[in-house]
Design an enzyme around this catalytic site. Structure first.
Site, short mmCIF file in Angstrom:
data_model
loop_
_atom_site.label_atom_id
_atom_site.label_comp_id
_atom_site.label_asym_id
_atom_site.label_seq_id
_atom_site.Cartn_x
_atom_site.Cartn_y
_atom_site.Cartn_z
N SER A 127 -6.89 76.43 66.48
CA SER A 127 -5.49 76.47 66.07
C SER A 127 -5.38 76.45 64.55
O SER A 127 -4.32 76.73 64.00
CB SER A 127 -4.74 75.27 66.64
N ASN A 142 1.55 77.20 64.26
CA ASN A 142 1.15 75.99 63.53
C ASN A 142 1.44 76.07 62.05
O ASN A 142 1.66 75.05 61.40
CB ASN A 142 -0.32 75.67 63.79
N HIS A 149 -5.46 82.31 70.57
CA HIS A 149 -4.97 80.93 70.54
C HIS A 149 -3.94 80.69 71.64
O HIS A 149 -2.81 81.14 71.56
CB HIS A 149 -4.37 80.61 69.15
N GLU A 152 -1.49 83.69 70.74
CA GLU A 152 -1.56 84.34 69.43
C GLU A 152 -2.89 85.10 69.37
O GLU A 152 -3.95 84.52 69.55
CB GLU A 152 -1.50 83.31 68.31
#
Length: 270
Positions: A105, A176, A126, A138
């Site tokens: 991440s 993130n 991800h 992702e």
């Protein structure tokens, strides 16, 4: 999730004990999914679980199973050296066509790809927690990832029933990169004494429609994980105020108050 969508999966971990626990966890998770999915058809639900578990085998030796694999998804500890070591080893045993992907991440996919000889067949995948429920994946393309590899990763994400979004290899990718600085800003707001953590959580849930407030989310993610991410980004870009470390977060991690998993973080848990 891959096994449930008809893929043959080999789950690799360090010991048979861990693998037994993992398989049990997967079975429990499947039971929860089927309760919703096949509410009025228990027989079909039982058949679905049986079929899914049939697609799943386990092994403690990654090198021995990788030679017949099309895709390797790494989801081990969030430590670049350990990940690179694994990829370097598997690179020797995997066939030429095999694509490597990391579920990191926060770490740079490019640095992992560079530990192998297959930089063009390397990308990020991800997934979000809890994976059976969360629709997003992702798909990360490094400057070396080939278009064919990228398309294969997008196709795989769709084949397992997810909605892929694409991003370059930038710190934190999309979610993130926006989420971690937001959580850190919440901590700073609390550190300055501008609002209580309870009120900040309520405000973000009721004012922004978030399912969890930032402090609840930090405790859920783990304060050690959050600190690790922010420290890594801070070392990459020390002048970015969004990546500045937090004295309070550092103190809680030092005291081993890491959130839900230790029974206490910003809040206490029974």
């Amino acid at each position: 999730v891959a096994a449930a969508s008809g893929h043959t999966v080999v789950l690799v971990d360090q010991s048979d004990e861990i693998l037994k626990k993992s398989t049990k966890g997967i079975e429990e998770s499947l039971k929860r999914v089927t309760k919703k999915k096949f509410a009025d058809k228990p027989e079909a639900g039982a058949e679905f679980i049986k079929k899914t578990l049939k697609n799943l085998t386990t092994s403690t030796d990654a090198a021995s199973v990788v030679h017949s694999t099309d895709l390797v998804i790494e989801a081990i500890v969030e430590n670049l050296e350990v990940k690179n070591e694994l990829f370097k080893r598997l690179d020797k045993f995997a066939p030429e066509h095999t694509i490597f992907a990391s579920n990191t991440s926060s770490l740079q996919i490019t640095q992992m790809a560079n530990a192998t000889t297959r930089q063009d067949r390397f990308g990020g995948l991800h997934f979000f927690n809890p994976v059976p429920m969360m629709k997003l994946v992702e798909v990360i393309k490094t400057p070396m990832t080939s278009q064919k590899t990228f398309e294969s990763l997008v196709d795989f994400s769709k084949a397992v029933g997810k909605s892929p979004v694409s991003c370059k290899d930038t710190p934190g990718f999309i979610v993130n990169r926006l989420l971690v600085p937001y959580m850190m800003e919440a901590v700073r707001l609390f550190e300055r004494g501008d609002a209580s953590k309870e009120d900040i959580d309520v405000a973000m849930k009721l004012g922004a429609g978030y399912p969890m407030g930032p402090f609840e989310l930090l405790d859920y993610v783990g304060l050690d994980t959050s600190k690790y991410i922010i420290d890594g980004w801070h070392s990459l870009d020390p002048n970015n105020p969004l990546f500045a470390p937090s004295p309070l977060l550092n103190k809680l991690v030092e005291e081993k108050k890491l959130g839900k998993k230790t029974g206490e973080g910003f809040y206490k848990y029974k």
